[in-house]
Every structure is written in C-alpha cells, then in structure tokens.
Scaffold this active site. Structure first.
Site, PDB file in Angstrom:
ATOM      1  N   ARG A   1     -41.179  -0.417 -38.746  1.00  0.00           N
ATOM      2  CA  ARG A   1     -41.731  -1.754 -38.561  1.00  0.00           C
ATOM      3  C   ARG A   1     -40.672  -2.771 -38.973  1.00  0.00           C
ATOM      4  NH1 ARG A   1     -45.107   0.193 -35.755  1.00  0.00           N
ATOM      5  NH2 ARG A   1     -47.386   0.038 -35.945  1.00  0.00           N
TER       6      ARG A   1
ATOM      7  N   HIS B   1     -39.491  -2.724 -28.985  1.00  0.00           N
ATOM      8  CA  HIS B   1     -40.600  -1.933 -29.536  1.00  0.00           C
ATOM      9  C   HIS B   1     -41.098  -0.926 -28.489  1.00  0.00           C
ATOM     10  CE1 HIS B   1     -43.937  -2.128 -32.798  1.00  0.00           C
ATOM     11  NE2 HIS B   1     -43.782  -0.880 -32.359  1.00  0.00           N
TER      12      HIS B   1
ATOM     13  N   GLU C   1     -41.295 -10.592 -34.372  1.00  0.00           N
ATOM     14  CA  GLU C   1     -41.427  -9.820 -33.142  1.00  0.00           C
ATOM     15  C   GLU C   1     -42.541 -10.416 -32.288  1.00  0.00           C
ATOM     16  OE1 GLU C   1     -42.830  -5.325 -32.197  1.00  0.00           O
ATOM     17  OE2 GLU C   1     -41.193  -5.487 -33.644  1.00  0.00           O
TER      18      GLU C   1
END
Length: 313
Positions: free
Chosen positions: A230, A277, A258
């Site tokens: 993460r 991602h 993000e």
C-alpha cells in the site's frame, strides 16, 4: 425441515460474473445480483446476510453498508482489508481473499526488479530516439542479490520462492518472528546489506509510514525499493528525496497519494518505474479471488471463523 437460503449479494459487473457461478454451488445460498454504483439497494438486496464488494474499485459499495438490515459478513476480493475496516459495523465479519493474489503479484515483483536491474526504462528511451545503445548503459544481474521482503504471507513467501529460481536469496520479515522469519523489531539491524527491498505487508497502524526517511537512509546505495503493498506504508516525500539524489531506485505499484497526480514529482524521477495499482490485474485473477471467497463464506456458513477474517473497529 428446509433450511432457509442465505442471501449473498454479488456485483453484476463483468469481472464478477464468475463469482455468481462459483457461489451458486454452495448449499443453502441464494446469489443476489447488485450494481455497485447505485445509491440505494432494493428491498430484496438489503436483506442479504453477506456482501461481496466488486473485484474492481471495491470501495464503491461502502456507502451502502447502512442500508442492510441483517448483514453478517463482508467478503472482500482484495488481499488486504484496510479500505473497509473502518466502515464495517462491529459484529460483522470482515474477510479478505488473502492467498489469491500470490501468483500474479509475485510475478509483478519479479518483473519490476528485473526491469530495473536490466535497465529497460533506459533502453526504451534509447529506442524512442533510435539509438543503438551498446555500452551506453549499465545492466545488472539478479543472481547473487539479497532481497529483504517485508511481509511473510502468501505473497511475500511466493516472491522469495521465485527469487530463489534466479539465484537470489531472501530475508523475510513479519510482525512477529517465527521459524525462517524475522520479527519487525529487527528491521533497523537488517535493512542494510540488501540490494532489493520488497513491500508486501498490509496497511495497519503499525505499518503506516514504516518505510520512512530513517528506513530509506539505511538502504544500500543503488538499492531498489519495490512496493506491492500500500502506498501509505512509504513516506512519499522521503522517497522522492532519495530518488532525486540518485541514491535509490524504486518500482511502485501503489503510491501515496493514489491515483498519483499529473504534476507529482514521483513521475519525473529517472530511477522509478510506476504501474497503476495493477500488479494483480492479469487474466484469471478474479476467478482466483472468488475461489478463495467461496471457501471463506462456506466456513462462515458452517459457523466457523473464516481463516482470512481481519480485525476491524
């Protein structure tokens, strides 16, 4: 005596249709379709006992949680539960699809490390300029390298297994020590001496900001930071400073913030490779996630605690 069917709410999006078929094989389960983009559930949908957020952008149905009358379980298709943990009501089981992502994500990690070592970003830039770059760049080999892997779960252990095939060795670190795995308390002593640092840990209060300026300072010169966990595990400003100095390199599938804004300085760092991602996003991963989800839901329906259940407020 007939046992009433348990309603399981499953997204109607294309990536989730495989889940309808797999879940319908469970006894005493009624699969109920829903659109994860709606603002309001139907009366039938709101009586479901189990909710499965969609495979893509799984946070979208969080706003629907307050509309359920008897919700007992939220089964995620992600490896971590951080996006949902703060919103799932106390008493409702929250489980992940931990284990389903090990193959795709570990493959991404290997590709990211090799991309950096073999200097593919530089080669592509030379190709864009039609330059035959023989002896104009310095490639390296994975053989003989040492990798520090933060996270000794399914993904981390699979990364270590695949690195070994290339002649690299791994040091695994988890929150608590066990056979073959170091505890997190040992990190300050073991960061140096590794050419690659791979992040596969989930985001928790203890891992948030774990890779800070001091951690990065301890990394060897020219080492590669690979984040498949993460974005918030890494302090972005500290990483940008190290990358801008040219001392470290990075391969990032996740960032903080993000999505990464267009004008963010991470984009401009020559020693950085960024993917959006998408480490798990290859054909068949959605099916793997639903196969794990079926096992978790089946355990729950038997009155057991699902093996992938996570703590939440």
């Amino acid at each position: 005596m007939d046992v009433p069917a348990v309603k399981v709410l499953v997204s109607n999006e294309a990536d989730d249709l495989v889940g309808h078929g797999l879940l319908s094989r469970l006894q005493h389960v009624e699969v109920v379709s829903y659109d994860p983009n709606v603002e309001e559930l139907t009366s039938q949908q709101s009586t479901a006992s189990v909710l499965l957020p969609p495979y893509r952008s799984s946070h979208r149905p969080i706003r629907l949680l307050g509309q359920f009358g008897a919700l007992k379980m939220v089964q995620l298709l992600s490896a971590g539960g951080d996006e949902w943990a703060a919103d799932v009501p106390k008493g409702v089981v929250l489980a992940t699809a931990r284990g389903a992502h090990a193959g795709p994500v570990s493959e991404w990690v290997l590709s990211a490390v090799l991309t950096q070592l073999r200097q593919w970003p530089a080669l592509v830039r030379f190709q864009d300029k039609s330059v035959w770059a023989h002896r104009k760049f310095e490639a390296d080999t994975l053989a003989g390298k040492r990798a520090l892997i933060l996270g000794a779960g399914a993904i981390g252990t699979e990364v270590a297994r695949r690195l070994k095939v290339f002649g690299a060795s791994s040091t695994l670190v988890a929150s608590r020590p066990r056979k073959g795995v170091l505890g997190a308390d040992s990190l300050p002593e073991v960061v140096s001496g590794h050419s690659v640092v791979v992040i596969t840990v989930p985001l928790t209060d203890k891992t948030r900001g774990l890779v800070n300026s001091e951690f990065l300072r301890l990394m060897d010169d020219n080492a590669i930071l690979v984040n498949a966990g993460r974005g918030k595990i890494v302090e972005t400003d500290a990483l940008v400073r190290e990358l801008a100095s040219g001392r470290l390199r990075a391969a990032l599938d996740v960032t903080d913030p993000e999505p990464l804004p267009v004008d963010h300085p991470l984009w401009a760092q020559q020693g950085t490779v960024i993917s959006p991602h998408s480490a798990r996003t290859v054909p068949g991963t959605n099916r793997l996630c639903y196969e794990v989800a079926v096992l978790q839901i089946a355990a729950f329906l038997r009155g057991e605690q699902p093996s992938n259940a996570v703590e939440h407020d």
